[in-house]
Design a protein around this motif. Structure first.
Motif, PDB file in Angstrom:
ATOM      1  N   LEU A 150      13.530   4.507   4.123  1.00 30.75           N
ATOM      2  CA  LEU A 150      13.683   3.783   5.385  1.00 30.75           C
ATOM      3  C   LEU A 150      12.558   4.138   6.355  1.00 30.75           C
ATOM      4  CD1 LEU A 150      17.538   4.082   5.966  1.00 30.75           C
ATOM      5  CD2 LEU A 150      16.268   1.953   5.656  1.00 30.75           C
ATOM      6  N   LEU A 151      12.240   5.417   6.455  1.00 26.89           N
ATOM      7  CA  LEU A 151      11.169   5.860   7.350  1.00 26.89           C
ATOM      8  C   LEU A 151       9.835   5.236   6.942  1.00 26.89           C
ATOM      9  CD1 LEU A 151      10.102   7.708   9.617  1.00 26.89           C
ATOM     10  CD2 LEU A 151       9.834   9.512   7.882  1.00 26.89           C
ATOM     11  N   ILE A 152       9.534   5.275   5.660  1.00 31.67           N
ATOM     12  CA  ILE A 152       8.276   4.709   5.170  1.00 31.67           C
ATOM     13  C   ILE A 152       8.227   3.209   5.437  1.00 31.67           C
ATOM     14  CG2 ILE A 152       6.888   4.258   3.107  1.00 31.67           C
ATOM     15  CD1 ILE A 152       6.841   7.155   4.133  1.00 31.67           C
ATOM     16  N   ALA A 153       9.346   2.528   5.173  1.00 34.83           N
ATOM     17  CA  ALA A 153       9.388   1.076   5.363  1.00 34.83           C
ATOM     18  C   ALA A 153       9.120   0.700   6.814  1.00 34.83           C
ATOM     19  CB  ALA A 153      10.744   0.529   4.915  1.00 34.83           C
ATOM     20  N   PHE A 154       9.753   1.416   7.738  1.00 33.35           N
ATOM     21  CA  PHE A 154       9.572   1.081   9.149  1.00 33.35           C
ATOM     22  C   PHE A 154       8.179   1.450   9.648  1.00 33.35           C
ATOM     23  CE2 PHE A 154      14.350   1.073   9.551  1.00 33.35           C
ATOM     24  CZ  PHE A 154      14.434  -0.256   9.953  1.00 33.35           C
ATOM     25  N   ALA A 183      28.394  -2.070  12.221  1.00 31.09           N
ATOM     26  CA  ALA A 183      29.747  -1.654  11.836  1.00 31.09           C
ATOM     27  C   ALA A 183      29.826  -1.243  10.372  1.00 31.09           C
ATOM     28  CB  ALA A 183      30.743  -2.780  12.116  1.00 31.09           C
ATOM     29  N   THR A 184      28.841  -1.651   9.560  1.00 37.80           N
ATOM     30  CA  THR A 184      28.890  -1.384   8.116  1.00 37.80           C
ATOM     31  C   THR A 184      28.036  -0.181   7.708  1.00 37.80           C
ATOM     32  OG1 THR A 184      27.024  -2.869   7.665  1.00 37.80           O
ATOM     33  CG2 THR A 184      29.230  -3.853   7.706  1.00 37.80           C
ATOM     34  N   VAL A 185      27.356   0.442   8.670  1.00 36.46           N
ATOM     35  CA  VAL A 185      26.465   1.559   8.334  1.00 36.46           C
ATOM     36  C   VAL A 185      27.282   2.781   7.945  1.00 36.46           C
ATOM     37  CG1 VAL A 185      24.723   3.156   9.207  1.00 36.46           C
ATOM     38  CG2 VAL A 185      24.625   0.739   9.822  1.00 36.46           C
ATOM     39  N   GLU A 186      26.955   3.384   6.791  1.00 30.97           N
ATOM     40  CA  GLU A 186      27.595   4.599   6.339  1.00 30.97           C
ATOM     41  C   GLU A 186      26.601   5.768   6.432  1.00 30.97           C
ATOM     42  OE1 GLU A 186      30.659   5.086   5.538  1.00 30.97           O
ATOM     43  OE2 GLU A 186      31.340   2.998   5.548  1.00 30.97           O
ATOM     44  N   PRO A 187      26.989   6.884   7.040  1.00 26.40           N
ATOM     45  CA  PRO A 187      26.067   8.021   7.161  1.00 26.40           C
ATOM     46  C   PRO A 187      25.487   8.471   5.825  1.00 26.40           C
ATOM     47  CG  PRO A 187      28.027   8.373   8.502  1.00 26.40           C
ATOM     48  CD  PRO A 187      28.280   7.142   7.690  1.00 26.40           C
ATOM     49  N   ALA A 188      26.294   8.437   4.761  1.00 24.66           N
ATOM     50  CA  ALA A 188      25.815   8.887   3.447  1.00 24.66           C
ATOM     51  C   ALA A 188      24.693   7.991   2.932  1.00 24.66           C
ATOM     52  CB  ALA A 188      26.972   8.901   2.455  1.00 24.66           C
ATOM     53  N   ASP A 189      24.810   6.681   3.164  1.00 26.23           N
ATOM     54  CA  ASP A 189      23.775   5.753   2.717  1.00 26.23           C
ATOM     55  C   ASP A 189      22.475   5.993   3.476  1.00 26.23           C
ATOM     56  OD1 ASP A 189      25.493   4.540   0.922  1.00 26.23           O
ATOM     57  OD2 ASP A 189      26.173   3.039   2.363  1.00 26.23           O
ATOM     58  N   VAL A 190      22.593   6.219   4.776  1.00 24.50           N
ATOM     59  CA  VAL A 190      21.406   6.477   5.593  1.00 24.50           C
ATOM     60  C   VAL A 190      20.713   7.757   5.133  1.00 24.50           C
ATOM     61  CG1 VAL A 190      20.557   6.958   7.919  1.00 24.50           C
ATOM     62  CG2 VAL A 190      22.358   5.263   7.586  1.00 24.50           C
ATOM     63  N   ALA A 191      21.507   8.803   4.856  1.00 21.78           N
ATOM     64  CA  ALA A 191      20.936  10.078   4.422  1.00 21.78           C
ATOM     65  C   ALA A 191      20.231   9.942   3.081  1.00 21.78           C
ATOM     66  CB  ALA A 191      22.040  11.136   4.335  1.00 21.78           C
ATOM     67  N   ILE A 197       0.840  -1.202   0.000  1.00 22.07           N
ATOM     68  CA  ILE A 197       0.000   0.000   0.000  1.00 22.07           C
ATOM     69  C   ILE A 197       0.881   1.260   0.000  1.00 22.07           C
ATOM     70  CG2 ILE A 197      -1.639   1.358   1.380  1.00 22.07           C
ATOM     71  CD1 ILE A 197      -2.837  -1.322   2.324  1.00 22.07           C
ATOM     72  N   ALA A 198       1.947   1.253   0.813  1.00 21.80           N
ATOM     73  CA  ALA A 198       2.858   2.404   0.873  1.00 21.80           C
ATOM     74  C   ALA A 198       3.502   2.671  -0.472  1.00 21.80           C
ATOM     75  CB  ALA A 198       3.936   2.169   1.932  1.00 21.80           C
ATOM     76  N   GLY A 199       3.823   1.608  -1.210  1.00 20.52           N
ATOM     77  CA  GLY A 199       4.443   1.769  -2.522  1.00 20.52           C
ATOM     78  C   GLY A 199       3.558   2.542  -3.482  1.00 20.52           C
ATOM     79  N   VAL A 211       9.714  -1.831  -2.091  1.00 16.93           N
ATOM     80  CA  VAL A 211       8.721  -2.585  -1.316  1.00 16.93           C
ATOM     81  C   VAL A 211       9.173  -4.029  -1.159  1.00 16.93           C
ATOM     82  CG1 VAL A 211       6.404  -3.596  -1.432  1.00 16.93           C
ATOM     83  CG2 VAL A 211       6.716  -1.151  -1.808  1.00 16.93           C
ATOM     84  N   VAL A 212       9.578  -4.647  -2.266  1.00 21.43           N
ATOM     85  CA  VAL A 212      10.039  -6.031  -2.217  1.00 21.43           C
ATOM     86  C   VAL A 212      11.252  -6.157  -1.299  1.00 21.43           C
ATOM     87  CG1 VAL A 212      11.019  -7.932  -3.556  1.00 21.43           C
ATOM     88  CG2 VAL A 212       9.127  -6.599  -4.491  1.00 21.43           C
ATOM     89  N   ALA A 213      12.195  -5.224  -1.452  1.00 23.15           N
ATOM     90  CA  ALA A 213      13.385  -5.243  -0.605  1.00 23.15           C
ATOM     91  C   ALA A 213      13.018  -5.053   0.867  1.00 23.15           C
ATOM     92  CB  ALA A 213      14.365  -4.152  -1.046  1.00 23.15           C
ATOM     93  N   GLY A 214      12.062  -4.167   1.117  1.00 24.28           N
ATOM     94  CA  GLY A 214      11.647  -3.896   2.487  1.00 24.28           C
ATOM     95  C   GLY A 214      10.943  -5.070   3.123  1.00 24.28           C
ATOM     96  N   ILE A 215      10.097  -5.756   2.362  1.00 28.34           N
ATOM     97  CA  ILE A 215       9.395  -6.926   2.888  1.00 28.34           C
ATOM     98  C   ILE A 215      10.396  -7.987   3.328  1.00 28.34           C
ATOM     99  CG2 ILE A 215       7.893  -8.863   2.276  1.00 28.34           C
ATOM    100  CD1 ILE A 215       6.414  -6.936   0.385  1.00 28.34           C
ATOM    101  N   GLY A 216      11.378  -8.260   2.469  1.00 31.18           N
ATOM    102  CA  GLY A 216      12.375  -9.275   2.807  1.00 31.18           C
ATOM    103  C   GLY A 216      13.201  -8.906   4.019  1.00 31.18           C
ATOM    104  N   ALA A 217      13.611  -7.633   4.095  1.00 28.50           N
ATOM    105  CA  ALA A 217      14.509  -7.219   5.181  1.00 28.50           C
ATOM    106  C   ALA A 217      13.780  -7.074   6.508  1.00 28.50           C
ATOM    107  CB  ALA A 217      15.187  -5.906   4.816  1.00 28.50           C
ATOM    108  N   ILE A 218      12.612  -6.441   6.521  1.00 29.31           N
ATOM    109  CA  ILE A 218      11.906  -6.205   7.788  1.00 29.31           C
ATOM    110  C   ILE A 218      11.392  -7.507   8.377  1.00 29.31           C
ATOM    111  CG2 ILE A 218       9.848  -5.148   8.813  1.00 29.31           C
ATOM    112  CD1 ILE A 218      10.268  -2.756   7.032  1.00 29.31           C
TER     113      ILE A 218
END
Length: 402
Positions: free
Chosen positions: A305-309, A291-299, A104-106, A128-135
């Protein structure tokens, strides 16, 4: 990084986290506090990226996770396992709920179709597909998504589930901790009213509870040897079935069966000299992705990410809450079962134990509360992360880039 220094830093983080959890009566769980410390440490560069690997705990945790799962199996009786069919149903519906709400969010945030360009609904559906698998899943689900996304050249979609995996514990731990505290408080009242049966603590030194292992295999190395053989057999079955029968699910079933047959005593690893260190190393697995999180990727992916969560957790609360209520579970317990999709084992075990210790005022109360919560949470983690999510992700991953 120096191995002894890395080990000491990790122990310091866990000591502080455990202290805060006890002082707040698990309002701030040790997992949540440690996650925040590690995230800040890695993002700021205070902690080197190889901190966890250099401590040797990360490698040890990956090696002995099957041992702990066999141990958990020996804590569950056959009757307990049969009673958890409702938990399995709630777990399955949790993954369905995540998928429905993200779908629905997609459409809401996709911005409509675009002709001749990779954007709009088409791009949104890949996320959406990526989010379903990861969450809804763990490492295996993330790897399935990554392979599918990279196979069609969508790097940002491949990064997306990794960021979710790294951050979802920080969201899932405090939410589950708060909800389990409510459930634990309710169970304490039930126990005091005589509606919750007390747990009979089984003495491991009585003949009927020592298991059928000979004395020379009841030592610390002997016990680790026989449990290791069980894990190897579980791995072999996983390989022979092409992963259809997952190693950890088989290990759990073996643990339950070996306890039921009397070969293993209840809590097979309890009392072994290595158990404490094994548990600490298992906990460290939770923090590895940070340990693998990069600030640029998060930004760059902050909004997806917000929508997925937001929508993913909405799906968990709605579908798990309603399904559990219909099956006779309390709403807090049902939602807690659904939230296991955000982290799985060992968070399912640690959060259950912390909630019981925070609510119970006597050893008997703690045992009764934990005896009600822990089996549901353990089975829930396997029903969402290990089983349903892997199946669902495998089926939908081919939609990426289609």
């Amino acid at each position: 990084m120096n191995a002894v220094l890395a080990f000491s830093i990790v122990m310091a983080v866990w000591t502080v986290s455990d202290f805060i959890a006890k002082k707040t009566k698990s309002l701030l769980s040790s997992l949540f506090v440690a996650s925040i410390i590690f995230l800040i440490g890695f993002l700021s560069g205070i902690f080197p990226e190889d901190l966890l690997a250099s401590s040797s705990l990360l490698g040890l945790g990956g090696t002995i996770v099957g041992f702990i799962i066999v141990h958990l199996g020996t804590l569950i009786s056959i009757d307990d396992f049969k009673r958890q069919w409702k938990t399995l149903v709630v777990g399955i519906m949790t993954v369905v709920g995540i998928g429905v709400l993200l779908w629905i969010a997609g459409f809401i945030f996709g911005g409509g179709p675009r002709v001749g360009a990779y954007e709009g609904v088409v791009q949104a559906m890949d996320y959406v597909v990526a989010g379903i698998g990861a969450i809804s899943g763990g490492t295996i689900s993330v790897l399935i998504i990554q392979e599918a996304a990279l196979g069609v050249g969508l790097t940002s979609v491949a990064i997306f589930p990794v960021l979710i995996a790294a951050l979802q514990g920080i969201i899932g731990f405090p939410l589950t901790s708060l909800i389990l505290r409510q459930e634990a408080a309710r169970l304490k009242d039930e126990y005091r009213a005589g509606n919750l049966a007390p747990v009979v603590v089984e003495e491991t030194d009585t003949p009927q509870n020592t298991g059928k292992l000979p004395a020379w295999l009841s030592t610390t190395p002997g016990t680790l040897l026989v449990v290791g053989v069980v894990v190897l057999l579980s791995t072999l079955i996983n390989d022979l079935t092409g992963g259809i029968l997952n190693t950890f699910v088989v290990a759990l079933v073996f643990g339950i069966a070996l306890r039921a047959s009397g070969i293993f005593k209840p809590g097979i690893l309890n009392g072994t000299d290595a158990y404490g260190l094994m548990m600490l190393s298992i906990m460290i697995l939770v923090f590895g992705p940070l340990a693998t999180v990069e600030p640029a990727d998060v930004a760059a992916l902050a909004f997806p990410l917000l929508i997925a969560f937001v929508f993913g957790i909405g799906g968990i609360a709605l579908f798990a809450g309603v399904t559990g209520k219909l099956l006779g579970y309390s709403v807090p317990m049902s939602i807690a079962i659904g939230l296991t999709s955000l982290y799985g084992f060992p968070g399912t075990m640690i959060l259950s134990q912390e909630a019981a210790r925070g609510a119970g005022e006597t050893p008997e109360e703690v045992a009764a509360i934990e005896g009600s919560i822990l089996p549901k949470m353990i089975v829930a983690g396997f029903s969402t992360v290990t089983i349903t999510s892997v199946i669902v992700t495998g089926l939908i991953a081919g939609r990426i880039g289609a």
